[in-house]
Design a protein around this motif. Structure first.
Motif, PDB file in Angstrom:
ATOM      1  N   ILE A 184       0.834  -1.192   0.000  1.00 56.09           N
ATOM      2  CA  ILE A 184       0.000   0.000   0.000  1.00 56.09           C
ATOM      3  C   ILE A 184       0.872   1.246   0.000  1.00 56.09           C
ATOM      4  O   ILE A 184       2.056   1.198   0.326  1.00 56.09           O
ATOM      5  N   GLU A 185       0.246   2.347  -0.388  1.00 57.29           N
ATOM      6  CA  GLU A 185       0.905   3.650  -0.357  1.00 57.29           C
ATOM      7  C   GLU A 185      -0.061   4.612   0.306  1.00 57.29           C
ATOM      8  O   GLU A 185      -1.202   4.752  -0.139  1.00 57.29           O
ATOM      9  N   THR A 186       0.390   5.226   1.402  1.00 53.40           N
ATOM     10  CA  THR A 186      -0.505   6.127   2.124  1.00 53.40           C
ATOM     11  C   THR A 186       0.288   7.269   2.740  1.00 53.40           C
ATOM     12  O   THR A 186       1.256   7.009   3.459  1.00 53.40           O
ATOM     13  N   PRO A 187      -0.039   8.516   2.420  1.00 52.24           N
ATOM     14  CA  PRO A 187      -1.001   8.943   1.395  1.00 52.24           C
ATOM     15  C   PRO A 187      -0.592   8.458   0.003  1.00 52.24           C
ATOM     16  O   PRO A 187       0.588   8.355  -0.303  1.00 52.24           O
ATOM     17  N   GLY A 188      -1.604   8.177  -0.829  1.00 48.04           N
ATOM     18  CA  GLY A 188      -1.355   7.621  -2.155  1.00 48.04           C
ATOM     19  C   GLY A 188      -0.987   8.690  -3.162  1.00 48.04           C
ATOM     20  O   GLY A 188      -1.440   9.831  -3.076  1.00 48.04           O
ATOM     21  N   ASN A 189      -0.199   8.295  -4.124  1.00 46.98           N
ATOM     22  CA  ASN A 189       0.273   9.186  -5.186  1.00 46.98           C
ATOM     23  C   ASN A 189      -0.496   8.885  -6.475  1.00 46.98           C
ATOM     24  O   ASN A 189      -0.457   7.750  -6.940  1.00 46.98           O
ATOM     25  N   PRO A 190      -1.208   9.838  -7.068  1.00 45.73           N
ATOM     26  CA  PRO A 190      -1.261  11.272  -6.750  1.00 45.73           C
ATOM     27  C   PRO A 190      -2.568  11.702  -6.107  1.00 45.73           C
ATOM     28  O   PRO A 190      -2.844  12.897  -6.026  1.00 45.73           O
ATOM     29  N   THR A 191      -3.393  10.762  -5.660  1.00 49.88           N
ATOM     30  CA  THR A 191      -4.747  11.103  -5.228  1.00 49.88           C
ATOM     31  C   THR A 191      -4.851  11.423  -3.742  1.00 49.88           C
ATOM     32  O   THR A 191      -5.914  11.828  -3.271  1.00 49.88           O
ATOM     33  N   LEU A 192      -3.771  11.211  -2.989  1.00 49.32           N
ATOM     34  CA  LEU A 192      -3.746  11.451  -1.546  1.00 49.32           C
ATOM     35  C   LEU A 192      -4.735  10.557  -0.800  1.00 49.32           C
ATOM     36  O   LEU A 192      -5.230  10.907   0.278  1.00 49.32           O
ATOM     37  N   THR A 193      -5.003   9.381  -1.350  1.00 46.67           N
ATOM     38  CA  THR A 193      -5.859   8.394  -0.691  1.00 46.67           C
ATOM     39  C   THR A 193      -5.178   7.891   0.583  1.00 46.67           C
ATOM     40  O   THR A 193      -3.969   7.671   0.598  1.00 46.67           O
ATOM     41  N   ILE A 194      -5.957   7.711   1.633  1.00 49.87           N
ATOM     42  CA  ILE A 194      -5.429   7.243   2.911  1.00 49.87           C
ATOM     43  C   ILE A 194      -5.865   5.800   3.156  1.00 49.87           C
ATOM     44  O   ILE A 194      -7.036   5.451   2.985  1.00 49.87           O
ATOM     45  N   SER A 195      -4.897   4.961   3.559  1.00 50.75           N
ATOM     46  CA  SER A 195      -5.173   3.567   3.922  1.00 50.75           C
ATOM     47  C   SER A 195      -4.779   3.347   5.379  1.00 50.75           C
ATOM     48  O   SER A 195      -3.780   3.903   5.852  1.00 50.75           O
ATOM     49  N   ASP A 196      -5.547   2.535   6.066  1.00 50.44           N
ATOM     50  CA  ASP A 196      -5.341   2.273   7.489  1.00 50.44           C
ATOM     51  C   ASP A 196      -4.261   1.207   7.653  1.00 50.44           C
ATOM     52  O   ASP A 196      -4.503   0.013   7.444  1.00 50.44           O
ATOM     53  N   ILE A 197      -3.064   1.630   8.038  1.00 50.68           N
ATOM     54  CA  ILE A 197      -1.918   0.714   8.104  1.00 50.68           C
ATOM     55  C   ILE A 197      -2.147  -0.391   9.129  1.00 50.68           C
ATOM     56  O   ILE A 197      -1.931  -1.579   8.850  1.00 50.68           O
ATOM     57  N   SER A 198      -2.579  -0.036  10.329  1.00 51.89           N
ATOM     58  CA  SER A 198      -2.756  -1.038  11.388  1.00 51.89           C
ATOM     59  C   SER A 198      -3.812  -2.069  11.015  1.00 51.89           C
ATOM     60  O   SER A 198      -3.620  -3.276  11.227  1.00 51.89           O
ATOM     61  N   ALA A 199      -4.911  -1.601  10.455  1.00 49.86           N
ATOM     62  CA  ALA A 199      -5.983  -2.529  10.085  1.00 49.86           C
ATOM     63  C   ALA A 199      -5.535  -3.478   8.985  1.00 49.86           C
ATOM     64  O   ALA A 199      -5.830  -4.690   9.030  1.00 49.86           O
ATOM     65  N   ILE A 200      -4.820  -2.967   7.999  1.00 48.08           N
ATOM     66  CA  ILE A 200      -4.375  -3.817   6.892  1.00 48.08           C
ATOM     67  C   ILE A 200      -3.253  -4.746   7.342  1.00 48.08           C
ATOM     68  O   ILE A 200      -3.156  -5.890   6.888  1.00 48.08           O
ATOM     69  N   ALA A 201      -2.407  -4.292   8.276  1.00 44.39           N
ATOM     70  CA  ALA A 201      -1.378  -5.178   8.836  1.00 44.39           C
ATOM     71  C   ALA A 201      -2.023  -6.366   9.536  1.00 44.39           C
ATOM     72  O   ALA A 201      -1.567  -7.515   9.405  1.00 44.39           O
TER      73      ALA A 201
END
Length: 400
Positions: free
Chosen positions: A157-174
């Protein structure tokens, strides 16, 4: 093993200054020098040496002095056990994927991610080497869970994402990854280790394009992978030595120098970007602003939980205008430079048009073309003033 000269008992800013540096044994200089050698002295009997071993000062492709100093610092700043520094952020991505993945493995990765990661996972590793890949909107962890297969080896994952600045929950996905026996890698470039430390949030790997915020001066390229030693030993042996994407001693030294001021620079990037995002949001010419620090951003609550003290220096925005008007707006800018990359001392802007091949993956607001804007360290009044005068020249004076 990376030694921790300045461990977690010291603050982030103190470690930024001191870790990886020491008094030079030969000269007494309080800054370690650039060691521009490509070879190092061999022992009395080198006949039983492994010429492909990594980490020892043997040949710079196997590892060099300045690379080692920088690795020590980044492992500390990221809260990781070990670190590998390579020639670029893309070398770090490809090095990670090359060492970990085999034919028949499955990878889940963010639909909003850097173009090189998209190419590597969606095209090259998939088509050339039989690695199965699935694009997912990772802003919703349920999408990740639904995409898991028995052969899922890695979630990237990439958070914030390039180039849309999408946010992903690192702890939840881990948690999802580890429950299914997969690994999680997080491209942390947009945040920097000052604002976000994925390993401390449960990720197995943090990846940084050191070219961006860690260096901060737009004059050197590098990339880093941070994680557990058992994984990094494999990546170092397979990818650094055999792919050869080794960082030059000079670039490692430049990035080491730049990293000292990372906390101070990020404070200004964070503050400037927040003010610019709020100002843009108030303008009638602007169609949308994507910045996780704004309460209107769909990922704001998750970002506020995992990013601190700030939300980074990159935002995206669009104009209520056609293609040519976007370009005309850029032509009127005086302080802000039209150039790729981000994390420099100066503000950089790039126009991404309607024909981007990944347009179908972006939120609808992005479909008419948009700007990715890396907000620099200039006086924020000058940045906003430059945007305002360019808008007025492009659209004429409009009431707010």
């Amino acid at each position: 093993m990376i030694k921790r000269a300045y461990g977690p008992e010291y603050g982030f800013q103190t470690r930024s200054v001191h870790t990886g540096n020491d008094v030079d044994a030969e000269t007494g200089a309080i800054r370690r020098p650039i060691t521009m050698a490509n070879s190092y002295a061999l022992p009395y009997d080198p006949s039983d040496m492994n010429w492909s071993s990594a980490g020892a000062n043997l040949y710079t492709r196997n590892g060099g002095a300045n690379q080692g100093y920088l690795q020590e610092k980044l492992a500390s700043l990221e809260g990781g056990e070990d670190c590998i520094v390579l020639a670029s952020g893309v070398a770090a991505l490809s090095g990670l994927f090359f060492a970990l993945l085999e034919q028949g493995d499955h990878v889940i990765f963010s639909s909003g991610t850097y173009i090189a990661a998209y190419r590597l996972l969606n095209e090259l590793l998939n088509h050339k080497f039989g690695v199965e890949t699935t694009l997912v909107d990772t802003s919703d962890p349920a999408n990740v869970e639904a995409a898991i297969r028995p052969n899922t080896k890695l979630i990237h994952i990439e958070t914030p994402g390039n180039p849309t600045l999408t946010i992903s929950d690192i702890s939840a996905i881990a948690e999802i990854a580890h429950r299914h026996g997969a690994l999680l890698s997080v491209d942390n470039t947009f945040a920097s280790p000052d604002n976000q430390r994925p390993v401390e949030l449960g990720a197995d790997f943090a990846i940084e394009s050191l070219t961006k915020y860690v260096n901060g001066h737009g004059d050197a390229m590098g990339g880093a992978i941070i994680g557990k030693k058992e994984h990094l030993d494999l990546i170092r042996a397979q990818s650094q030595v055999n792919l050869g994407g080794t960082i030059s001693p000079f670039n490692a030294w430049l990035i080491m120098r730049g990293s000292v001021t990372l906390p101070l620079r990020m404070k200004q990037h964070n503050e400037n970007a927040m003010q610019v995002a709020r100002w843009l949001q108030s303008r009638p010419e602007i169609s949308f602003v994507a910045y996780p620090g704004l309460e209107s951003h769909p990922g704001h609550d998750v970002a506020a939980r995992q990013m601190h003290p700030g939300f980074g220096g990159v935002l995206s925005f669009g104009l209520k205008a056609d293609h040519d008007t976007h370009n005309r707006f850029v032509s009127h800018l005086k302080v802000i430079t039209s150039a790729v990359s981000l994390g420099h001392d100066e503000s950089l802007i790039v126009f991404l048009g309607e024909k981007d091949e990944r347009q179908y993956l972006y939120p609808e607001a992005f479909h008419n073309g948009f700007f990715r804007f890396s907000v620099g360290l200039e006086d924020v009044e000058d940045i906003i003033g430059d945007l305002q005068q360019a808008l007025e020249k492009t659209f004429g004076r409009m009431k707010k």
